[in-house]
Design an enzyme around this catalytic site. Structure first.
Site, PDB file in Angstrom:
ATOM      1  N   GLU A 189      -5.566  -8.055  -0.740  1.00  0.00           N
ATOM      2  CA  GLU A 189      -6.363  -7.856   0.469  1.00  0.00           C
ATOM      3  C   GLU A 189      -7.801  -7.539   0.097  1.00  0.00           C
ATOM      4  O   GLU A 189      -8.053  -6.732  -0.805  1.00  0.00           O
ATOM      5  CB  GLU A 189      -5.816  -6.708   1.332  1.00  0.00           C
ATOM      6  CG  GLU A 189      -4.467  -6.964   1.977  1.00  0.00           C
ATOM      7  CD  GLU A 189      -4.041  -5.827   2.915  1.00  0.00           C
ATOM      8  OE1 GLU A 189      -4.932  -5.046   3.351  1.00  0.00           O
ATOM      9  OE2 GLU A 189      -2.842  -5.719   3.205  1.00  0.00           O
ATOM     10  N   GLU A 200       0.787  -1.235   0.000  1.00  0.00           N
ATOM     11  CA  GLU A 200       0.000   0.000   0.000  1.00  0.00           C
ATOM     12  C   GLU A 200       0.822   1.289   0.000  1.00  0.00           C
ATOM     13  O   GLU A 200       0.680   2.132   0.896  1.00  0.00           O
ATOM     14  CB  GLU A 200      -0.984  -0.011   1.177  1.00  0.00           C
ATOM     15  CG  GLU A 200      -2.000  -1.147   1.076  1.00  0.00           C
ATOM     16  CD  GLU A 200      -3.090  -1.096   2.135  1.00  0.00           C
ATOM     17  OE1 GLU A 200      -2.921  -0.373   3.137  1.00  0.00           O
ATOM     18  OE2 GLU A 200      -4.115  -1.779   1.957  1.00  0.00           O
TER      19      GLU A 200
END
Length: 358
Positions: free
Chosen positions: A298, A183
């Site tokens: 995710e 991320e």
């Protein structure tokens, strides 16, 4: 059995020599502008990733156990026996390395991670090993228990971490995948991440010329930022995105979100389903255009949502990802989003069936 933190893994017993370079220019980037599309090896690994689970809130805490969980033999055994085909292993290396050159990773921590990777691989699982939560890299405030490093060395320290990680794991087989960073966002958004990722890939390629490596876009691996991602000219790559839409449902009651989204939101209306699948369509279009597979690293719904809605959300996402040919990893095994209840030592049957059932 897992090797204790103070012991070495079953192959390497000494840490690789730490890097002696101290500037980002000592890590030349892999060229970009002519990414060739995925190799057969990368496509094969993408397929093998299949249906995975994240070992979250374990090794990406500032220290293992600080967020309530440690990696155990039970977790590894139960994940494999349940039928998951891959495990994504988030690791916060930045809390376990020298703050100044040569940025040496703590030998005990490196050995601990190595022992876990080796046990997962021994179970026949594909393992995605990443760098997770290097807060300064994104320009974020530090977590409790973290110590700052000089701003001038943040990027080169990241590269030195990868040089050491790659050297330590270079002898592992093709079922170990490296994910450059979880991320990226903040100070990395856009072109800074393209440049740093190309340098990090170059550091990996010094010792792992053919290993499959994952690279995701900025804004927290948002599919909407894929158009900003400039892949290096390397065939052994897989793209990765995260999808937590609709955020008001998946993160209701999440204490780390400010303001905390209110609880009581159900799922899944037609509008919510459209919001869930829109990022997947963006990622699928990018995959077709670039000829690289995409791994959804995710997705998941926090445990403060009602159980029925969580199950519906999870099955809807699974079906949508698989209809688009995307392997995935559920977030996560045994914490707030968990498919496994560590107190009862049992999987939550509705969630497990939504992930792995017919």
């Amino acid at each position: 059995m897992l090797v204790a933190a103070a012991c070495g893994g079953h192959r390497a017993t000494t840490a690789p020599a730490p890097p002696t370079v101290v500037g980002v220019d000592d890590y030349p980037p892999v060229a970009s502008g002519a990414a060739p599309g995925a190799s057969a090896a990368a496509a094969e690994i993408a397929t093998a990733l299949g249906r995975g689970v994240n070992f979250g809130n374990m090794l990406e805490a500032p220290t293992e156990g600080a967020w309530g969980l440690t990696v155990t033999d039970e977790f590894i055994d139960r994940a494999a026996a349940a039928g998951f085909t891959s495990v994504r292993l988030p690791v916060r290396w930045s809390s376990h390395a020298l703050a100044a050159a040569p940025f040496t990773i703590e030998p005990a921590f490196l050995a601990r991670v190595e022992s876990i990777v080796d046990e997962l691989l021994a179970k026949g699982l594909v393992v995605v090993l990443n760098v997770h939560h290097y807060r300064q890299l994104d320009g974020d405030p530090l977590d409790a228990g973290e110590a700052p490093v000089a701003d001038a060395v943040v990027d080169v320290r990241f590269l030195a971490l990868w040089e050491q990680i790659a050297a330590r794991f270079q002898g592992r087989g093709a079922r170990l995948v490296f994910e450059l960073y979880n991320e990226p966002h903040g100070r990395l958004n856009g072109e800074p991440w393209n440049v740093l990722a190309a340098r990090a890939l170059g550091a990996v390629r010094r010792t792992n010329p053919g290993r499959v490596v994952m690279i995701g876009p900025t804004s927290w691996n948002a599919a909407s930022d894929l158009h900003l991602l400039r892949l290096p000219n390397d065939a052994n790559l897989i793209g990765t995105v995260h999808d937590y839409a609709p955020f008001g449902f998946t993160h209701q009651g999440a204490e780390w979100v400010t303001p905390t989204p209110p609880v009581g939101v159900t799922c899944c209306s037609a509008a919510q389903r459209a919001e869930m699948t829109a990022p997947l369509d963006v990622a699928r279009a990018w995959s077709v255009a670039t000829r690289y597979p995409v791994f959804v690293g995710e997705f998941g719904a926090y445990g403060k949502a009602d159980d029925a809605s969580r199950v519906t959300f999870t099955r809807t996402m699974r079906d949508a990802m698989e209809a688009r040919g995307m392997p995935w990893a559920y977030w996560e095994l045994a914490a707030g989003f968990g498919v496994f209840d560590p107190v009862q030592h049992a999987f939550r049957p509705g969630l497990l069936d939504a992930l792995l059932g017919r």
